[in-house]
Scaffold this active site. Sequence first.
Site: not given
Length: 262
Positions: A10-11, A97, A167, A173
Amino acid sequence: MRRKMVVGNWKMNGSIATNKVLLDGLVAGVHGYDNSDYVVCVPYPYLCQAQQLLQDTNVAWGGQNLCSTKNGALTGAVAPHMLTDYGCTHVLIGHSERRSQFHETDDTAAARFLAAQQAGITPIFCMGETAEERESDWTDYIVGRQLDSLIRRFGANVLDNAVLAYEPLWAVGTGKPATPEQAQEVHAFIRDRIAKLDYEVAASVRILYGGSVTGANAEQLFEMPDIDGGLIGRASLKAEDFVPICRAAHATATRCLATAKP
């Protein structure tokens, strides 16, 4: 045979109200789809809600990171036992991230990986290259270095109780996923690198693909021999987007099981 797995990340998204709609829809959507595993990794404040809504279902829940220290004067940090207190079975480690925006390193990711395992949590270890690194033909070097941060320290058998995730940052994204063939190539590289040290671990460890996976492309990706499911970001935020990906994993697994029967 490796079970397919779909993990939702969900970040930094969610609210009490929207989470309930999402999780209720997810539970209903994958009910009875038991040939694959499903996990949601939620922000820390929502672990209690996830536990309440997901216990006694076929959907597990986990954290998005943890601290490698058990306790102490570390304001803002979350210790492994704090995740297990809320029933977490999985945790993301080394997400791109976290590496790029919070300056986490191979060393700190490896420390968190081990801390998760020692607490009885399955780490989902993330690897991947940037667009510039791929264009420079550095994919194998970058992914290999990130993988080696674990196996050089702890040995290949540490992956017995872990999940890996590839990833590519250029696909995350962007709406432009790696093709099934591109993803398979890197997944095969990862598995072959492990096999040089331990063939049995390489054959059993699950390697997920993450990067613009949707209900439309999930089955094609999951049908690749070394892709064992997906780590899903944006598409995990709505049940109507996430459930079709979970069902694609179940459908692919069901076909594999049927083929494997004598």
